[in-house]
Scaffold this motif. Structure first.
Motif, PDB file in Angstrom:
ATOM      1  N   SER A 110       0.861  -1.178   0.000  1.00 56.94           N
ATOM      2  CA  SER A 110       0.000   0.000   0.000  1.00 56.94           C
ATOM      3  C   SER A 110       0.897   1.228   0.000  1.00 56.94           C
ATOM      4  CB  SER A 110      -0.929  -0.005   1.207  1.00 56.94           C
ATOM      5  OG  SER A 110      -0.191   0.035   2.406  1.00 56.94           O
ATOM      6  N   GLU A 111       0.319   2.324  -0.404  1.00 57.43           N
ATOM      7  CA  GLU A 111       1.078   3.573  -0.464  1.00 57.43           C
ATOM      8  C   GLU A 111       0.152   4.743  -0.191  1.00 57.43           C
ATOM      9  OE1 GLU A 111       2.598   4.441  -4.391  1.00 57.43           O
ATOM     10  OE2 GLU A 111       0.903   3.454  -5.312  1.00 57.43           O
ATOM     11  N   HIS A 112       0.744   5.833   0.248  1.00 59.13           N
ATOM     12  CA  HIS A 112      -0.027   7.042   0.550  1.00 59.13           C
ATOM     13  C   HIS A 112      -0.630   7.613  -0.723  1.00 59.13           C
ATOM     14  CE1 HIS A 112       1.262   7.196   4.682  1.00 59.13           C
ATOM     15  NE2 HIS A 112       2.508   7.080   4.293  1.00 59.13           N
ATOM     16  N   ARG A 113      -1.816   8.174  -0.577  1.00 64.10           N
ATOM     17  CA  ARG A 113      -2.459   8.875  -1.692  1.00 64.10           C
ATOM     18  C   ARG A 113      -1.930  10.298  -1.760  1.00 64.10           C
ATOM     19  NH1 ARG A 113      -8.358   6.678  -2.678  1.00 64.10           N
ATOM     20  NH2 ARG A 113      -8.227   4.839  -1.371  1.00 64.10           N
ATOM     21  N   MET A 114      -1.778  10.765  -2.986  1.00 62.87           N
ATOM     22  CA  MET A 114      -1.346  12.130  -3.257  1.00 62.87           C
ATOM     23  C   MET A 114      -2.333  12.730  -4.245  1.00 62.87           C
ATOM     24  SD  MET A 114       1.657  12.048  -1.646  1.00 62.87           S
ATOM     25  CE  MET A 114       2.821  13.235  -2.269  1.00 62.87           C
ATOM     26  N   LEU A 115      -2.485  14.040  -4.201  1.00 65.50           N
ATOM     27  CA  LEU A 115      -3.284  14.723  -5.205  1.00 65.50           C
ATOM     28  C   LEU A 115      -2.325  15.442  -6.143  1.00 65.50           C
ATOM     29  CD1 LEU A 115      -6.125  15.404  -6.215  1.00 65.50           C
ATOM     30  CD2 LEU A 115      -6.022  17.474  -4.800  1.00 65.50           C
ATOM     31  N   ALA A 116      -2.355  15.056  -7.403  1.00 66.21           N
ATOM     32  CA  ALA A 116      -1.546  15.730  -8.417  1.00 66.21           C
ATOM     33  C   ALA A 116      -2.351  16.920  -8.927  1.00 66.21           C
ATOM     34  CB  ALA A 116      -1.221  14.763  -9.554  1.00 66.21           C
ATOM     35  N   VAL A 117      -1.810  18.123  -8.743  1.00 65.33           N
ATOM     36  CA  VAL A 117      -2.504  19.345  -9.136  1.00 65.33           C
ATOM     37  C   VAL A 117      -1.585  20.203  -9.995  1.00 65.33           C
ATOM     38  CG1 VAL A 117      -4.014  19.433  -7.098  1.00 65.33           C
ATOM     39  CG2 VAL A 117      -1.804  20.586  -7.033  1.00 65.33           C
ATOM     40  N   PRO A 118      -2.161  21.101 -10.801  1.00 65.58           N
ATOM     41  CA  PRO A 118      -1.328  22.042 -11.551  1.00 65.58           C
ATOM     42  C   PRO A 118      -0.504  22.901 -10.585  1.00 65.58           C
ATOM     43  CG  PRO A 118      -3.610  22.120 -12.317  1.00 65.58           C
ATOM     44  CD  PRO A 118      -3.589  21.297 -11.063  1.00 65.58           C
ATOM     45  N   GLN A 142       0.759   9.281 -18.451  1.00 66.73           N
ATOM     46  CA  GLN A 142       1.460  10.395 -19.091  1.00 66.73           C
ATOM     47  C   GLN A 142       0.466  11.435 -19.608  1.00 66.73           C
ATOM     48  OE1 GLN A 142       4.558  10.990 -18.923  1.00 66.73           O
ATOM     49  NE2 GLN A 142       5.445   9.037 -18.370  1.00 66.73           N
ATOM     50  N   GLU A 143      -0.642  10.962 -20.160  1.00 73.57           N
ATOM     51  CA  GLU A 143      -1.682  11.874 -20.643  1.00 73.57           C
ATOM     52  C   GLU A 143      -2.288  12.646 -19.473  1.00 73.57           C
ATOM     53  OE1 GLU A 143      -5.860  11.766 -23.177  1.00 73.57           O
ATOM     54  OE2 GLU A 143      -4.872   9.880 -22.679  1.00 73.57           O
ATOM     55  N   ALA A 144      -2.561  11.962 -18.363  1.00 73.52           N
ATOM     56  CA  ALA A 144      -3.116  12.625 -17.180  1.00 73.52           C
ATOM     57  C   ALA A 144      -2.174  13.719 -16.691  1.00 73.52           C
ATOM     58  CB  ALA A 144      -3.374  11.610 -16.068  1.00 73.52           C
ATOM     59  N   LEU A 145      -0.885  13.423 -16.623  1.00 74.55           N
ATOM     60  CA  LEU A 145       0.080  14.417 -16.143  1.00 74.55           C
ATOM     61  C   LEU A 145       0.155  15.608 -17.086  1.00 74.55           C
ATOM     62  CD1 LEU A 145       2.845  12.014 -14.816  1.00 74.55           C
ATOM     63  CD2 LEU A 145       1.150  13.301 -13.493  1.00 74.55           C
ATOM     64  N   SER A 146       0.028  15.373 -18.384  1.00 72.12           N
ATOM     65  CA  SER A 146       0.011  16.482 -19.349  1.00 72.12           C
ATOM     66  C   SER A 146      -1.225  17.351 -19.132  1.00 72.12           C
ATOM     67  CB  SER A 146       0.043  15.950 -20.782  1.00 72.12           C
ATOM     68  OG  SER A 146       1.277  15.322 -21.034  1.00 72.12           O
ATOM     69  N   LEU A 147      -2.382  16.720 -18.923  1.00 66.30           N
ATOM     70  CA  LEU A 147      -3.609  17.474 -18.662  1.00 66.30           C
ATOM     71  C   LEU A 147      -3.498  18.281 -17.370  1.00 66.30           C
ATOM     72  CD1 LEU A 147      -6.248  14.767 -19.649  1.00 66.30           C
ATOM     73  CD2 LEU A 147      -5.917  16.989 -20.784  1.00 66.30           C
ATOM     74  N   ILE A 148      -2.929  17.674 -16.336  1.00 66.28           N
ATOM     75  CA  ILE A 148      -2.759  18.376 -15.060  1.00 66.28           C
ATOM     76  C   ILE A 148      -1.827  19.569 -15.250  1.00 66.28           C
ATOM     77  CG2 ILE A 148      -1.864  18.206 -12.706  1.00 66.28           C
ATOM     78  CD1 ILE A 148      -2.750  15.166 -12.878  1.00 66.28           C
ATOM     79  N   ALA A 196      -7.077  17.689 -11.877  1.00 65.92           N
ATOM     80  CA  ALA A 196      -6.215  17.052 -10.880  1.00 65.92           C
ATOM     81  C   ALA A 196      -6.550  15.569 -10.870  1.00 65.92           C
ATOM     82  CB  ALA A 196      -6.450  17.662  -9.502  1.00 65.92           C
ATOM     83  N   TRP A 197      -5.699  14.769 -10.231  1.00 72.03           N
ATOM     84  CA  TRP A 197      -5.984  13.342 -10.140  1.00 72.03           C
ATOM     85  C   TRP A 197      -5.304  12.755  -8.912  1.00 72.03           C
ATOM     86  CZ3 TRP A 197      -3.985   8.257 -12.073  1.00 72.03           C
ATOM     87  CH2 TRP A 197      -5.026   7.313 -12.147  1.00 72.03           C
ATOM     88  N   VAL A 198      -5.929  11.743  -8.338  1.00 69.97           N
ATOM     89  CA  VAL A 198      -5.392  11.049  -7.174  1.00 69.97           C
ATOM     90  C   VAL A 198      -4.399   9.993  -7.654  1.00 69.97           C
ATOM     91  CG1 VAL A 198      -5.961   9.602  -5.192  1.00 69.97           C
ATOM     92  CG2 VAL A 198      -7.528  11.440  -5.880  1.00 69.97           C
ATOM     93  N   VAL A 199      -3.187  10.048  -7.101  1.00 70.71           N
ATOM     94  CA  VAL A 199      -2.140   9.094  -7.468  1.00 70.71           C
ATOM     95  C   VAL A 199      -1.538   8.494  -6.206  1.00 70.71           C
ATOM     96  CG1 VAL A 199      -1.571  10.331  -9.610  1.00 70.71           C
ATOM     97  CG2 VAL A 199      -0.299  10.846  -7.519  1.00 70.71           C
ATOM     98  N   GLY A 200      -0.766   7.444  -6.383  1.00 66.42           N
ATOM     99  CA  GLY A 200      -0.011   6.870  -5.286  1.00 66.42           C
ATOM    100  C   GLY A 200       1.323   7.585  -5.135  1.00 66.42           C
ATOM    101  N   ALA A 201       1.891   7.510  -3.950  1.00 71.49           N
ATOM    102  CA  ALA A 201       3.135   8.222  -3.661  1.00 71.49           C
ATOM    103  C   ALA A 201       4.281   7.820  -4.586  1.00 71.49           C
ATOM    104  CB  ALA A 201       3.533   7.994  -2.206  1.00 71.49           C
ATOM    105  N   GLN A 202       4.283   6.595  -5.093  1.00 71.96           N
ATOM    106  CA  GLN A 202       5.373   6.170  -5.970  1.00 71.96           C
ATOM    107  C   GLN A 202       5.424   6.993  -7.248  1.00 71.96           C
ATOM    108  OE1 GLN A 202       4.635   4.317  -9.002  1.00 71.96           O
ATOM    109  NE2 GLN A 202       2.451   4.283  -8.615  1.00 71.96           N
ATOM    110  N   VAL A 203       4.312   7.589  -7.650  1.00 73.67           N
ATOM    111  CA  VAL A 203       4.296   8.421  -8.854  1.00 73.67           C
ATOM    112  C   VAL A 203       5.234   9.612  -8.683  1.00 73.67           C
ATOM    113  CG1 VAL A 203       2.820   9.924 -10.274  1.00 73.67           C
ATOM    114  CG2 VAL A 203       2.021   7.663  -9.604  1.00 73.67           C
TER     115      VAL A 203
END
Length: 153
Positions: free
Chosen positions: A9-17, A74-80, A86-93
């Protein structure tokens, strides 16, 4: 579809602009999802995974605006990075996908993301059990290596 035991398991992170107000925060909460457009994983996640990462409401019932759909990380990160959501990702990202226009902010109230093997119910049971054993052994070794590295071993 059948799920196996939790491998890690890993911590959740919010990827935001990087220019979003949440990017300057030390942590975010699940309630903060009401202040972002949450990207939608079109076909990359099974329904239970999409529900976990793209809920329609916050825990208090506030609506979360859906953002554009994407097919790959990769597409999600480009959109962000382009300010589209924004999108919820795991800490490993955060370790493998650093982007100048994307900031990862940890959640302070979200349960960890859990990674489990999944297989079709029609898959032969012996093959599934063999795979699960190897996966669990590998996950245990990786956890030991991480702990050892963290303490300087």
């Amino acid at each position: 579809m059948v799920n196996g035991p939790v491998l890690f398991s890993e911590h959740r992170m919010l990827a935001v602009p990087a220019r979003h107000p949440l990017a300057d925060r030390d942590t975010v909460s699940l309630e903060d999802l009401a202040s972002v457009r949450l990207l939608q994983a079109a076909r990359t996640l099974p329904p239970y995974g999409r529900a976990e990462r793209t809920p329609p409401l916050t825990p208090s019932g506030a609506p979360i605006e859906p953002g554009p759909a994407f097919d790959a990380l990769q597409e999600a990160l480009s959109l962000i990075g382009a300010g589209q959501g924004a999108w919820v990702v795991g800490a490993q990202v955060t370790r493998y996908f650093a982007r100048p226009h994307v900031v990862y902010v940890p959640f302070d109230d979200a349960p960890p993301l859990e990674w489990v093997p999944a297989w079709l119910a029609a898959t032969p049971v012996a093959a599934v059990h063999a795979f699960n054993k190897v996966a669990q052994d590998t996950a245990a070794l990786l956890q030991l290596a991480t702990i050892s590295a963290d303490v300087g071993g």
